[in-house]
Design a protein around this motif. Structure first.
Motif, PDB file in Angstrom:
ATOM      1  N   THR A   1      43.962  26.613  -6.862  1.00 14.38           N
ATOM      2  CA  THR A   1      45.138  26.621  -7.742  1.00 14.38           C
ATOM      3  C   THR A   1      45.785  25.239  -7.789  1.00 14.38           C
ATOM      4  OG1 THR A   1      45.516  28.939  -7.207  1.00 14.38           O
ATOM      5  CG2 THR A   1      47.363  27.760  -8.169  1.00 14.38           C
ATOM      6  N   ASN A   2      45.873  24.590  -6.645  1.00 11.36           N
ATOM      7  CA  ASN A   2      46.427  23.230  -6.618  1.00 11.36           C
ATOM      8  C   ASN A   2      45.593  22.263  -7.460  1.00 11.36           C
ATOM      9  OD1 ASN A   2      48.555  23.911  -4.984  1.00 11.36           O
ATOM     10  ND2 ASN A   2      47.764  22.929  -3.132  1.00 11.36           N
ATOM     11  N   ALA A   3      44.270  22.364  -7.330  1.00 12.90           N
ATOM     12  CA  ALA A   3      43.389  21.473  -8.106  1.00 12.90           C
ATOM     13  C   ALA A   3      43.612  21.679  -9.600  1.00 12.90           C
ATOM     14  CB  ALA A   3      41.925  21.738  -7.735  1.00 12.90           C
TER      15      ALA A   3
ATOM     16  N   ILE B   1      46.266  23.284 -11.229  1.00 18.16           N
ATOM     17  CA  ILE B   1      47.635  23.115 -11.735  1.00 18.16           C
ATOM     18  C   ILE B   1      48.167  21.694 -11.532  1.00 18.16           C
ATOM     19  CG2 ILE B   1      50.036  23.778 -11.285  1.00 18.16           C
ATOM     20  CD1 ILE B   1      49.006  26.636 -10.932  1.00 18.16           C
ATOM     21  N   HIS B   2      47.966  21.171 -10.306  1.00 13.16           N
ATOM     22  CA  HIS B   2      48.495  19.833 -10.010  1.00 13.16           C
ATOM     23  C   HIS B   2      47.457  18.758 -10.352  1.00 13.16           C
ATOM     24  CE1 HIS B   2      51.841  21.748  -8.019  1.00 13.16           C
ATOM     25  NE2 HIS B   2      51.060  22.332  -7.123  1.00 13.16           N
ATOM     26  N   GLY B   3      46.254  18.905  -9.794  1.00 10.78           N
ATOM     27  CA  GLY B   3      45.223  17.866  -9.959  1.00 10.78           C
ATOM     28  C   GLY B   3      44.907  17.605 -11.422  1.00 10.78           C
TER      29      GLY B   3
ATOM     30  N   GLY C   1      41.346  14.651 -10.127  1.00  9.60           N
ATOM     31  CA  GLY C   1      42.541  14.611 -10.970  1.00  9.60           C
ATOM     32  C   GLY C   1      43.523  13.512 -10.595  1.00  9.60           C
ATOM     33  N   VAL C   2      44.812  13.827 -10.705  1.00  8.67           N
ATOM     34  CA  VAL C   2      45.865  12.807 -10.601  1.00  8.67           C
ATOM     35  C   VAL C   2      46.082  12.272  -9.183  1.00  8.67           C
ATOM     36  CG1 VAL C   2      47.110  13.647 -12.625  1.00  8.67           C
ATOM     37  CG2 VAL C   2      47.749  14.506 -10.361  1.00  8.67           C
ATOM     38  N   GLY C   3      45.729  13.083  -8.176  1.00  5.09           N
ATOM     39  CA  GLY C   3      45.934  12.641  -6.795  1.00  5.09           C
ATOM     40  C   GLY C   3      47.375  12.812  -6.328  1.00  5.09           C
ATOM     41  N   ILE C   4      47.582  12.547  -5.033  1.00  5.22           N
ATOM     42  CA  ILE C   4      48.896  12.739  -4.395  1.00  5.22           C
ATOM     43  C   ILE C   4      49.394  11.380  -3.893  1.00  5.22           C
ATOM     44  CG2 ILE C   4      50.126  13.893  -2.505  1.00  5.22           C
ATOM     45  CD1 ILE C   4      47.886  16.052  -2.555  1.00  5.22           C
ATOM     46  N   ALA C   5      50.620  11.036  -4.273  1.00  2.00           N
ATOM     47  CA  ALA C   5      51.170   9.734  -3.879  1.00  2.00           C
ATOM     48  C   ALA C   5      51.546   9.712  -2.396  1.00  2.00           C
ATOM     49  CB  ALA C   5      52.384   9.403  -4.746  1.00  2.00           C
TER      50      ALA C   5
ATOM     51  N   LEU D   1      57.789  23.966   1.667  1.00  2.33           N
ATOM     52  CA  LEU D   1      58.725  24.059   0.537  1.00  2.33           C
ATOM     53  C   LEU D   1      58.749  22.816  -0.364  1.00  2.33           C
ATOM     54  CD1 LEU D   1      61.748  25.922   2.251  1.00  2.33           C
ATOM     55  CD2 LEU D   1      59.924  26.911   0.861  1.00  2.33           C
ATOM     56  N   PHE D   2      57.972  21.772  -0.017  1.00  5.06           N
ATOM     57  CA  PHE D   2      57.930  20.635  -0.940  1.00  5.06           C
ATOM     58  C   PHE D   2      57.050  20.999  -2.123  1.00  5.06           C
ATOM     59  CE2 PHE D   2      55.986  17.063  -3.019  1.00  5.06           C
ATOM     60  CZ  PHE D   2      57.078  16.261  -3.288  1.00  5.06           C
ATOM     61  N   THR D   3      57.562  20.800  -3.308  1.00  6.25           N
ATOM     62  CA  THR D   3      56.774  21.032  -4.514  1.00  6.25           C
ATOM     63  C   THR D   3      57.221  20.101  -5.634  1.00  6.25           C
ATOM     64  OG1 THR D   3      56.058  22.687  -6.124  1.00  6.25           O
ATOM     65  CG2 THR D   3      58.320  22.886  -5.331  1.00  6.25           C
ATOM     66  N   THR D   4      56.273  19.733  -6.485  1.00  7.23           N
ATOM     67  CA  THR D   4      56.640  18.993  -7.693  1.00  7.23           C
ATOM     68  C   THR D   4      56.696  19.934  -8.900  1.00  7.23           C
ATOM     69  OG1 THR D   4      54.303  18.366  -7.869  1.00  7.23           O
ATOM     70  CG2 THR D   4      55.799  16.729  -6.950  1.00  7.23           C
ATOM     71  N   LYS D   5      56.407  21.229  -8.627  1.00 10.10           N
ATOM     72  CA  LYS D   5      56.517  22.237  -9.695  1.00 10.10           C
ATOM     73  C   LYS D   5      57.336  23.430  -9.198  1.00 10.10           C
ATOM     74  CE  LYS D   5      52.296  21.205 -12.313  1.00 10.10           C
ATOM     75  NZ  LYS D   5      52.846  19.988 -12.895  1.00 10.10           N
TER      76      LYS D   5
ATOM     77  N   ARG E   1      55.884  31.192  -5.164  1.00 11.39           N
ATOM     78  CA  ARG E   1      55.520  30.769  -3.801  1.00 11.39           C
ATOM     79  C   ARG E   1      55.572  29.251  -3.666  1.00 11.39           C
ATOM     80  NH1 ARG E   1      50.401  33.905  -1.874  1.00 11.39           N
ATOM     81  NH2 ARG E   1      49.413  32.174  -2.929  1.00 11.39           N
ATOM     82  N   SER E   2      56.595  28.658  -4.229  1.00  8.79           N
ATOM     83  CA  SER E   2      56.658  27.210  -4.383  1.00  8.79           C
ATOM     84  C   SER E   2      56.614  26.442  -3.065  1.00  8.79           C
ATOM     85  CB  SER E   2      57.924  26.832  -5.145  1.00  8.79           C
ATOM     86  OG  SER E   2      57.642  26.820  -6.510  1.00  8.79           O
ATOM     87  N   GLY E   3      55.737  25.488  -3.030  1.00  7.97           N
ATOM     88  CA  GLY E   3      55.720  24.530  -1.940  1.00  7.97           C
ATOM     89  C   GLY E   3      55.121  25.025  -0.642  1.00  7.97           C
TER      90      GLY E   3
ATOM     91  N   GLY F   1      41.997  11.420  -7.301  1.00  4.91           N
ATOM     92  CA  GLY F   1      41.817  12.850  -7.035  1.00  4.91           C
ATOM     93  C   GLY F   1      42.077  13.212  -5.590  1.00  4.91           C
ATOM     94  N   THR F   2      41.791  14.450  -5.284  1.00  2.00           N
ATOM     95  CA  THR F   2      42.160  15.031  -3.993  1.00  2.00           C
ATOM     96  C   THR F   2      40.989  15.807  -3.401  1.00  2.00           C
ATOM     97  OG1 THR F   2      44.452  15.227  -4.750  1.00  2.00           O
ATOM     98  CG2 THR F   2      43.811  16.615  -2.876  1.00  2.00           C
ATOM     99  N   THR F   3      40.770  15.593  -2.116  1.00  2.00           N
ATOM    100  CA  THR F   3      39.742  16.344  -1.388  1.00  2.00           C
ATOM    101  C   THR F   3      40.406  17.008  -0.192  1.00  2.00           C
ATOM    102  OG1 THR F   3      38.055  14.756  -2.050  1.00  2.00           O
ATOM    103  CG2 THR F   3      37.519  16.163  -0.173  1.00  2.00           C
TER     104      THR F   3
HETATM  105  N1  LIG Z   1      45.013  18.875  -5.846  1.00  3.65           N
HETATM  106  C1  LIG Z   1      46.207  18.294  -5.997  1.00  3.65           C
HETATM  107  N2  LIG Z   1      46.362  17.255  -6.855  1.00  3.65           N
HETATM  108  C2  LIG Z   1      47.575  16.665  -7.018  1.00  3.65           C
HETATM  109  N3  LIG Z   1      48.690  17.025  -6.350  1.00  3.65           N
HETATM  110  C3  LIG Z   1      48.592  18.043  -5.484  1.00  3.65           C
HETATM  111  C4  LIG Z   1      47.373  18.734  -5.259  1.00  3.65           C
HETATM  112  N4  LIG Z   1      47.582  19.680  -4.317  1.00  3.65           N
HETATM  113  C5  LIG Z   1      48.873  19.598  -3.989  1.00  3.65           C
HETATM  114  N5  LIG Z   1      49.498  18.611  -4.676  1.00  3.65           N
HETATM  115  C6  LIG Z   1      50.930  18.193  -4.535  1.00  3.65           C
HETATM  116  O1  LIG Z   1      51.425  18.692  -3.317  1.00  3.65           O
HETATM  117  C7  LIG Z   1      52.566  19.544  -3.546  1.00  3.65           C
HETATM  118  C8  LIG Z   1      52.602  20.665  -2.528  1.00  3.65           C
HETATM  119  O2  LIG Z   1      51.504  21.569  -2.718  1.00  3.65           O
HETATM  120  P1  LIG Z   1      51.665  23.065  -2.222  1.00  3.65           P
HETATM  121  O3  LIG Z   1      52.076  23.036  -0.796  1.00  3.65           O
HETATM  122  O4  LIG Z   1      50.423  23.820  -2.571  1.00  3.65           O
HETATM  123  O5  LIG Z   1      52.892  23.621  -3.072  1.00  3.65           O
HETATM  124  P2  LIG Z   1      52.976  24.028  -4.624  1.00  3.65           P
HETATM  125  O6  LIG Z   1      51.556  24.126  -5.154  1.00  3.65           O
HETATM  126  O7  LIG Z   1      53.687  25.331  -4.640  1.00  3.65           O
HETATM  127  O8  LIG Z   1      53.746  22.937  -5.310  1.00  3.65           O
HETATM  128  C9  LIG Z   1      52.418  19.980  -4.995  1.00  3.65           C
HETATM  129  O9  LIG Z   1      53.659  20.339  -5.583  1.00  3.65           O
HETATM  130  C10 LIG Z   1      51.805  18.747  -5.648  1.00  3.65           C
HETATM  131  O10 LIG Z   1      52.783  17.785  -5.937  1.00  3.65           O
END
Ligand SMILES: Nc1ncnc2c1ncn2[C@@H]1O[C@H](COP(=O)(O)OP(=O)(O)O)[C@@H](O)[C@H]1O
Ligand SMILES: [Mg+2]
Length: 146
Positions: free
Chosen positions: A49-51, A53-55, A83-87, A96-100, A105-107, A129-131
């Motif tokens: 789901t992270n890949a 929605i976020h990636g 994808g976009v990767g994580i800074a 509870l940290f989330t960018t969405k 079930r945020s964060g 991207g993210t692994t």
């Molecule tokens: N595959 C990914 N690619 C980019 N960003 C990611 C990825 N997985 C996680 N993140 C970043 O890490 C944060 C925390 O992830 P997570 O703990 O799963 O919470 P959530 O998905 O509810 O935001 C996300 O909000 C996002 O910013």
């Protein structure tokens, strides 16, 4: 004996259950408990789901890669996106940290992955991207591994 499988699929939300069920079916040969199976399905679901929605920000042109290795009673899972990767990985791992924040079930994704496995590794770079690597020992086999 080492046993490995790999799958790759489009970043579409309907493929999340495909991934979860496929990994669970592969793991079944290790004779996991119901709890262990549920935990493995849950972590696959969170990572995929992270890949998606976020990636890939829901762009279905993205491809999600999964490999699973079974060896010595443990499962070694890698879930990867390009994808976009994580800074800031430390920040992303915080409960509870989330960018969405609008998501359900945020964060808690990384916290769940950490709690349901024995080892969580996150490699990520913005723009690349993210692994995610997850290792889980199955109780039945734990004695053999130590
Ligand atoms: N595959 C990914 N690619 C980019 N960003 C990611 C990825 N997985 C996680 N993140 C970043 O890490 C944060 C925390 O992830 P997570 O703990 O799963 O919470 P959530 O998905 O509810 O935001 C996300 O909000 C996002 O910013
Ligand atoms: Mg998440």
């Amino acid at each position: 004996m080492r046993n490995e499988m790999q799958i790759q699929f489009s970043a579409l939300s309907q493929n999340e259950s495909f991934a979860r069920v496929t990994v669970a079916a592969f793991i079944a040969q290790l004779d996991p408990t119901m709890d262990e199976l549920t935990e493995i399905k849950t972590v696959v679901s969170e990572a995929v789901t992270n890949a998606i929605i976020h990636g890939y920000e829901q762009n279905p042109a993205g491809i999600v890669y999964i490999s699973a290795v079974i060896e010595d009673g443990k499962v070694d899972l890698v879930i990867k996106d390009t994808g976009v990767g994580i800074a800031d990985i430390d920040e992303a791992r915080q409960p509870l940290f989330t960018t969405k924040p609008e998501m359900e079930r945020s964060g808690m994704g990384f916290t769940i992955m950490e709690n349901f496995t024995d080892h969580l590794e996150i490699q990520s770079h913005p723009g690349t991207g993210t692994t995610i690597r997850l290792i889980k020992y199955l109780t039945k086999n734990k004695a053999l591994c130590n």
